[in-house]
Scaffold this motif. Structure first.
Motif, PDB file in Angstrom:
ATOM      1  N   MET A 234      39.036  26.751  33.225  1.00 51.85           N
ATOM      2  CA  MET A 234      38.721  27.974  32.475  1.00 51.85           C
ATOM      3  C   MET A 234      37.249  28.033  32.037  1.00 51.85           C
ATOM      4  O   MET A 234      36.903  28.700  31.062  1.00 51.85           O
ATOM      5  CB  MET A 234      39.644  28.133  31.258  1.00 51.85           C
ATOM      6  N   LEU A 235      36.369  27.344  32.774  1.00 49.31           N
ATOM      7  CA  LEU A 235      34.941  27.433  32.492  1.00 49.31           C
ATOM      8  C   LEU A 235      34.420  28.800  32.941  1.00 49.31           C
ATOM      9  O   LEU A 235      34.681  29.231  34.072  1.00 49.31           O
ATOM     10  CB  LEU A 235      34.184  26.328  33.239  1.00 49.31           C
TER      11      LEU A 235
ATOM     12  N   TYR B 198      36.655  38.274  33.351  1.00 51.18           N
ATOM     13  CA  TYR B 198      37.943  38.416  34.030  1.00 51.18           C
ATOM     14  C   TYR B 198      38.666  37.079  34.036  1.00 51.18           C
ATOM     15  O   TYR B 198      38.143  36.076  34.524  1.00 51.18           O
ATOM     16  CB  TYR B 198      37.730  38.906  35.462  1.00 51.18           C
ATOM     17  N   ASP B 199      39.863  37.057  33.468  1.00 46.41           N
ATOM     18  CA  ASP B 199      40.686  35.854  33.383  1.00 46.41           C
ATOM     19  C   ASP B 199      41.751  35.921  34.472  1.00 46.41           C
ATOM     20  O   ASP B 199      42.639  36.779  34.427  1.00 46.41           O
ATOM     21  CB  ASP B 199      41.334  35.773  31.994  1.00 46.41           C
TER      22      ASP B 199
ATOM     23  N   ARG C  97      37.942  31.619  34.711  1.00 50.24           N
ATOM     24  CA  ARG C  97      37.345  32.760  34.005  1.00 50.24           C
ATOM     25  C   ARG C  97      36.028  33.106  34.673  1.00 50.24           C
ATOM     26  O   ARG C  97      35.144  32.250  34.800  1.00 50.24           O
ATOM     27  CB  ARG C  97      37.116  32.440  32.523  1.00 50.24           C
ATOM     28  N   GLU C  98      35.921  34.358  35.099  1.00 51.64           N
ATOM     29  CA  GLU C  98      34.723  34.826  35.785  1.00 51.64           C
ATOM     30  C   GLU C  98      33.984  35.848  34.918  1.00 51.64           C
ATOM     31  O   GLU C  98      34.609  36.722  34.318  1.00 51.64           O
ATOM     32  CB  GLU C  98      35.098  35.472  37.121  1.00 51.64           C
TER      33      GLU C  98
ATOM     34  N   THR D  24      43.287  43.419  46.061  1.00 53.53           N
ATOM     35  CA  THR D  24      43.257  42.316  45.098  1.00 53.53           C
ATOM     36  C   THR D  24      43.436  42.902  43.692  1.00 53.53           C
ATOM     37  O   THR D  24      42.942  44.004  43.406  1.00 53.53           O
ATOM     38  CB  THR D  24      41.928  41.547  45.152  1.00 53.53           C
ATOM     39  N   PRO D  25      44.117  42.197  42.810  1.00 57.49           N
ATOM     40  CA  PRO D  25      44.289  42.708  41.439  1.00 57.49           C
ATOM     41  C   PRO D  25      42.959  42.961  40.744  1.00 57.49           C
ATOM     42  O   PRO D  25      42.824  43.924  39.988  1.00 57.49           O
ATOM     43  CB  PRO D  25      45.076  41.593  40.748  1.00 57.49           C
ATOM     44  N   ASN D  26      41.968  42.104  40.994  1.00 56.96           N
ATOM     45  CA  ASN D  26      40.660  42.277  40.367  1.00 56.96           C
ATOM     46  C   ASN D  26      40.008  43.576  40.806  1.00 56.96           C
ATOM     47  O   ASN D  26      39.514  44.359  39.985  1.00 56.96           O
ATOM     48  CB  ASN D  26      39.768  41.086  40.705  1.00 56.96           C
ATOM     49  N   PHE D  27      40.019  43.841  42.132  1.00 54.46           N
ATOM     50  CA  PHE D  27      39.430  45.083  42.611  1.00 54.46           C
ATOM     51  C   PHE D  27      40.177  46.294  42.058  1.00 54.46           C
ATOM     52  O   PHE D  27      39.562  47.271  41.616  1.00 54.46           O
ATOM     53  CB  PHE D  27      39.428  45.155  44.136  1.00 54.46           C
TER      54      PHE D  27
END
Length: 205
Positions: free
Chosen positions: A65-66, A139-140, A145-146, A187-190
């Motif tokens: 989670m960094l 975004y987790d 984590r991004e 993708t869920p992120n997109f």
């Protein structure tokens, strides 16, 4: 836009601390035996942009989670079509899903914009464009984590997807993208990001 602030002088500490030996990844070559490559190193950051450490791709994606920075580039043309890439099946995350035109990690020592241009060149052989910064967010994914930095560019660009990075790419209407979302092809992120920035993209036209 927040800039990454690297420490002056010595590099940021390795996370977890290095044991004195550098772990290399082995890759089988075609008729040339085994070759070894150094791992990719990402900056570990705070939300104000301060770089507080370094970590390998593997460790960042291991559940540590960094917080580490990534860049996204959305391409939209004057016909309100958006260019999407289909992620290579070789990807360790979301293989075969449709995603942002360009997306990738910032390497240690790079600025955000340097990473954006490197990724667009590697994935699409795209170098001639004017990136417009749209915003950033954390975004987790559940295992990492991004810190996502979003850019856009307007025009009908000639792109040549790199087959190691991208399986294929298409210019798609907004209606088609919505249909793909309902079919679970994105993708869920997109999907979540595009919902938030769609009006910003249209405002650029």
């Amino acid at each position: 836009m927040i800039e990454l602030i690297y420490p002056v002088g010595d590099s940021a500490p390795m996370i977890p601390p290095a044991n004195g030996a550098t772990t290399m990844s082995a890759i089988k070559g075609r008729g040339k035996g085994t070759r070894y490559i150094l791992p990719e190193i990402f900056p570990v950051v705070e939300e104000d942009g301060r770089v507080v450490g370094r970590a390998t791709r593997e460790y960042c994606h291991s559940g540590s989670m960094l917080l580490h920075p990534v860049v996204h580039l959305h391409l939209i043309d004057r016909q309100e079509r958006v260019y999407l890439q289909k992620r290579s099946m070789k990807k360790d995350l979301m293989p075969g899903k449709w995603d942002t035109a360009v997306g990738g990690h910032v390497m240690y020592g790079e600025s955000i914009v340097e990473a954006l241009h490197r990724e667009s060149s590697e994935e699409l052989h795209l170098t001639d464009y004017n990136p417009i910064f749209l915003g950033s967010y954390v975004y987790d994914t559940g295992r990492d984590r991004e810190y996502v930095f979003i850019f856009a560019a307007v025009g009908h660009f000639t792109v040549r997807p790199d087959r190691d990075e991208v399986e294929q790419g298409k210019w798609l209407s907004l209606q088609k993208i919505e249909e793909m979302a309902q079919q679970g092809l994105l993708t869920p992120n997109f999907q979540s990001e595009f919902t938030e920035i769609k009006n910003q993209l249209l405002a650029l036209l």
